[in-house]
Write an enzyme that holds these catalytic residues in place. Structure first.
Site, mmCIF file in Angstrom:
data_model
loop_
_atom_site.group_PDB
_atom_site.id
_atom_site.type_symbol
_atom_site.label_atom_id
_atom_site.label_comp_id
_atom_site.label_asym_id
_atom_site.label_seq_id
_atom_site.Cartn_x
_atom_site.Cartn_y
_atom_site.Cartn_z
ATOM 1 N N SER A 101 39.743 1.569 -6.337
ATOM 2 C CA SER A 101 39.543 2.883 -5.701
ATOM 3 C C SER A 101 40.265 2.990 -4.355
ATOM 4 O O SER A 101 40.126 3.982 -3.655
ATOM 5 C CB SER A 101 38.047 3.149 -5.501
ATOM 6 O OG SER A 101 37.459 2.094 -4.773
ATOM 7 N N ASN A 148 26.825 -1.220 -2.129
ATOM 8 C CA ASN A 148 26.077 -0.015 -2.501
ATOM 9 C C ASN A 148 25.577 0.756 -1.282
ATOM 10 O O ASN A 148 25.700 1.980 -1.213
ATOM 11 C CB ASN A 148 24.906 -0.383 -3.412
ATOM 12 C CG ASN A 148 25.376 -1.010 -4.718
ATOM 13 O OD1 ASN A 148 26.580 -1.059 -4.977
ATOM 14 N ND2 ASN A 148 24.449 -1.476 -5.530
ATOM 15 N N THR A 187 32.322 51.299 -1.093
ATOM 16 C CA THR A 187 31.479 50.638 -2.090
ATOM 17 C C THR A 187 32.220 50.861 -3.404
ATOM 18 O O THR A 187 32.868 51.906 -3.576
ATOM 19 C CB THR A 187 30.062 51.251 -2.184
ATOM 20 O OG1 THR A 187 30.186 52.613 -2.584
ATOM 21 C CG2 THR A 187 29.306 51.199 -0.859
ATOM 22 N N HIS A 188 32.159 49.908 -4.280
ATOM 23 C CA HIS A 188 32.923 49.981 -5.552
ATOM 24 C C HIS A 188 34.413 50.195 -5.296
ATOM 25 O O HIS A 188 35.101 50.784 -6.131
ATOM 26 C CB HIS A 188 32.391 51.098 -6.455
ATOM 27 C CG HIS A 188 30.916 51.071 -6.636
ATOM 28 N ND1 HIS A 188 30.288 50.336 -7.621
ATOM 29 C CD2 HIS A 188 29.914 51.655 -5.927
ATOM 30 C CE1 HIS A 188 28.984 50.493 -7.528
ATOM 31 N NE2 HIS A 188 28.725 51.285 -6.495
ATOM 32 N N SER A 194 60.310 36.378 -0.831
ATOM 33 C CA SER A 194 60.544 36.104 -2.239
ATOM 34 C C SER A 194 61.958 35.567 -2.398
ATOM 35 O O SER A 194 62.870 35.982 -1.688
ATOM 36 C CB SER A 194 60.370 37.394 -3.047
ATOM 37 O OG SER A 194 61.138 37.335 -4.223
ATOM 38 N N LYS A 225 60.624 41.530 0.024
ATOM 39 C CA LYS A 225 59.215 41.151 -0.097
ATOM 40 C C LYS A 225 58.674 40.395 1.121
ATOM 41 O O LYS A 225 59.355 39.603 1.745
ATOM 42 C CB LYS A 225 59.012 40.245 -1.324
ATOM 43 C CG LYS A 225 59.110 40.926 -2.654
ATOM 44 C CD LYS A 225 58.034 41.973 -2.915
ATOM 45 C CE LYS A 225 56.665 41.394 -3.152
ATOM 46 N NZ LYS A 225 56.552 40.740 -4.462
ATOM 47 N N GLU A 248 46.340 34.565 -0.582
ATOM 48 C CA GLU A 248 46.271 34.232 -2.012
ATOM 49 C C GLU A 248 45.872 32.778 -2.221
ATOM 50 O O GLU A 248 45.120 32.452 -3.146
ATOM 51 C CB GLU A 248 47.625 34.498 -2.671
ATOM 52 C CG GLU A 248 47.929 35.984 -2.750
ATOM 53 C CD GLU A 248 49.360 36.237 -3.216
ATOM 54 O OE1 GLU A 248 49.518 36.977 -4.192
ATOM 55 O OE2 GLU A 248 50.306 35.705 -2.616
ATOM 56 N N TYR A 295 21.927 2.314 -7.884
ATOM 57 C CA TYR A 295 23.366 2.590 -7.841
ATOM 58 C C TYR A 295 23.953 2.454 -9.245
ATOM 59 O O TYR A 295 23.601 1.537 -9.988
ATOM 60 C CB TYR A 295 24.070 1.605 -6.893
ATOM 61 C CG TYR A 295 25.577 1.783 -6.888
ATOM 62 C CD1 TYR A 295 26.180 2.697 -6.040
ATOM 63 C CD2 TYR A 295 26.386 1.068 -7.775
ATOM 64 C CE1 TYR A 295 27.561 2.896 -6.054
ATOM 65 C CE2 TYR A 295 27.760 1.252 -7.799
ATOM 66 C CZ TYR A 295 28.339 2.176 -6.938
ATOM 67 O OH TYR A 295 29.690 2.373 -6.967
ATOM 68 N N LYS A 350 33.739 10.531 -4.448
ATOM 69 C CA LYS A 350 34.572 10.675 -3.244
ATOM 70 C C LYS A 350 35.702 11.683 -3.358
ATOM 71 O O LYS A 350 35.922 12.487 -2.455
ATOM 72 C CB LYS A 350 35.126 9.309 -2.840
ATOM 73 C CG LYS A 350 34.080 8.483 -2.139
ATOM 74 C CD LYS A 350 34.500 7.057 -2.027
ATOM 75 C CE LYS A 350 33.339 6.145 -2.276
ATOM 76 N NZ LYS A 350 32.726 6.242 -3.602
HETATM 77 N N1 ARG Z 1 33.664 1.276 -4.771
HETATM 78 C C1 ARG Z 1 32.315 1.600 -5.098
HETATM 79 C C2 ARG Z 1 32.012 3.070 -4.878
HETATM 80 O O1 ARG Z 1 32.830 3.736 -4.404
HETATM 81 C C3 ARG Z 1 31.386 0.804 -4.263
HETATM 82 C C4 ARG Z 1 31.223 -0.523 -4.846
HETATM 83 C C5 ARG Z 1 29.953 -0.699 -5.497
HETATM 84 N N2 ARG Z 1 30.280 -1.397 -6.672
HETATM 85 C C6 ARG Z 1 29.461 -2.193 -7.292
HETATM 86 N N3 ARG Z 1 29.910 -2.761 -8.310
HETATM 87 N N4 ARG Z 1 28.247 -2.377 -6.908
HETATM 88 O O2 ARG Z 1 30.950 3.522 -5.187
#
Ligand code: ARG
Length: 475
Positions: free
Chosen positions: A33, A120, A165-166, A287, A293, A300, A327, A335
């Protein structure tokens, strides 16, 4: 074909002990990650510093060790900031990379910092620190946009415009009233961020994997050191709760919806058909094919991005739904939507502010069209009510005035006294007092109404509120 043979155990892996081999490359790729959670590195270092202090208090680090750890954390923080230290292929996540960095600076001592923590509680803590920090930046940008609207509103108290309105002419309003409505909506967004923060300000650190720590560490103490108001009261809840992430995404989506509605109004106002507003060159685009334009791209993009902000919220809710106790690795999916919402808002808000600040309004045209389209019909009805006519009849009579004016292809104020009395004996020439824009607006002088006296007060109150929000968020 992907190589499915297993890797050797890596230096930075945090869990190698019971495994004879490392993960297969495909497993490692799925698990990794760092390409998104590296954003948490400064917060992981901050957290580790606070944790070192707690370990020292508990006698698990000597004073000397703790001092070396703090120095190493500072070194690593500047290496992270400069890009000198980055995650490598073997780092599973930000926590693994940071531990590897500490071990490279401190040797064995670097391995002591994991005591009493698990990824965790660590990841939830980093993520909360990141989000509380960025919520503050978002609030600052919202305040900037409120100020842009307020400045424009102050210039336009006596600019009249058709109110809709509308999307049909309804009743004339002060254009400042129209602009100020967005300051109120954005003010609620700030309130929501504040409310959110009061719940987000509880620390998960110390929950460990799920059951808390046996090492005599004080979660309340570390919470305070990291700027949290308190520690969470249940270690299982602490590692599995992501309400705060979902709630933040709702607040972000709501901000997005407000920006989208603002955008839609700007798009309409800048159209040739409305011709109420002109976009500044620096805040619009051209444009590639049509030289004439000038496009409202910021507006937008605001409208477009609101869709993805809503998607981020629904995506996370779907991830959370059905997760069992404690967890679960699914939580790693929390994330990216949050980072995305934060980043989108932080690029969108300043652009919106620039666009609003530099909009030029065609105040003459707006004021001229404010009473058009029989927009003063309600004023006739309300005048009649003040004369003692039941509203039901007054509505009918005002409607009849519209009918006659429509037949004659004239405006309501062009009706003659004879025509008025022919429509109803209750009507006389005094109704003309409200058949002009000033009269109509001045009569709407109840709290929250569009009478210029009330609008002036409203803008004053808003200016004070914005000042208070500045202090709240920026000190
Ligand atoms: N990278 C994990 C997360 O973003 C945290 C690690 C927890 N992983 C685990 N095997 N206990 O949630």
């Amino acid at each position: 074909m992907a190589d499915t043979t297993s890797q050797s155990n890596s230096e930075s892996r945090l869990w190698g002990g019971r495994f004879a081999s490392g993960p297969s490359p495909a497993m490692a790729r799925l698990s990794r990650s760092t390409h998104f959670d590296w954003k948490l590195a400064p917060y992981d270092l901050m957290q580790t510093k606070a944790h070192a202090q707690i370990l020292e208090r508990a006698g698990l680090l000597s004073q000397d060790e703790s001092r070396s750890v703090v120095l190493a954390l500072d070194t690593l923080a500047s290496q992270v900031a400069s890009g000198e230290f980055t995650p490598n292929e073997d780092d599973e996540d930000v926590h693994s990379a940071v531990e590897r960095g500490l071990i490279s600076l401190l040797g064995e001592l670097g391995g002591k910092l994991r005591a009493g923590r698990s990824r965790n509680d660590q990841v939830a803590t980093d993520f909360k620190l990141y989000l509380r920090d960025h919520a503050q930046q978002i609030a600052g940008e919202i305040i900037g946009l409120q100020e842009a609207f307020l400045d424009q509103a102050n210039e336009n108290i006596l600019t009249y415009s058709p109110g809709f309105t509308h999307l049909q002419h309804a009743q004339p309003v002060s254009f400042a009233h129209e602009l100020a409505k967005h300051v109120h909506a954005l003010g609620r967004d700030l309130e929501r961020l504040s409310d959110w923060d009061s719940r987000a300000a509880r620390s998960p650190l110390g929950a460990g994997a799920l059951a808390g720590s046996s090492l005599g560490l004080d979660p309340e103490l570390v919470a305070g050191a990291l700027g949290f108001h308190s520690a969470l009261g249940n270690s299982i809840d602490a590692v599995s709760d992501r309400d705060w992430a979902a709630e933040f995404l709702f607040v972000g989506a709501m901000i997005g919806v407000h920006l989208s509605r603002i955008g839609e109004e700007v798009i309409l106002m800048a159209s040739r058909e409305f011709a109420w507003a002109q976009l500044d060159d620096a805040w619009s685009t051209g444009s590639s094919i049509m030289p004439q334009k000038k496009n409202p791209d910021i507006a937008e993009l605001a409208r477009g991005k609101s869709g993805r902000l809503i998607g981020n919220l629904t995506g996370l809710l779907a991830t959370l739904k059905g997760l069992p106790f404690g967890y679960n690795r699914d939580l790693q999916e929390d994330k990216e939507p949050v980072f995305d919402t934060v980043e989108q808002l932080l690029v969108l808000l300043p652009a919106m502010t620039g666009m609003i600040k530099t909009l030029k309004f065609n105040t003459e045209l707006m004021t001229k069209s404010a009473p058009a389209g029989f927009a003063l019909a309600t004023d006739i009805a309300e005048w009649l009510v003040r004369e003692g006519v039941p509203f039901r009849n007054a509505h009918e009579i005002a409607g009849a005035c519209v009918q006659v004016a429509e037949e004659r292809d004239c405006e309501l104020w062009d009706l003659t006294d004879e025509e008025l009395t022919r429509i109803s004996s209750h009507l006389n020439s005094q109704v003309r007092d409200v058949l002009n824009i000033e009269g109509a607006l001045n009569s709407r002088d109840a709290f929250g109404g569009t009478a210029p006296v009330r609008v002036r007060e409203q803008l004053q109150v808003l200016s004070e509120l914005i000042g208070a929000e500045r202090v709240r968020w920026m000190g």
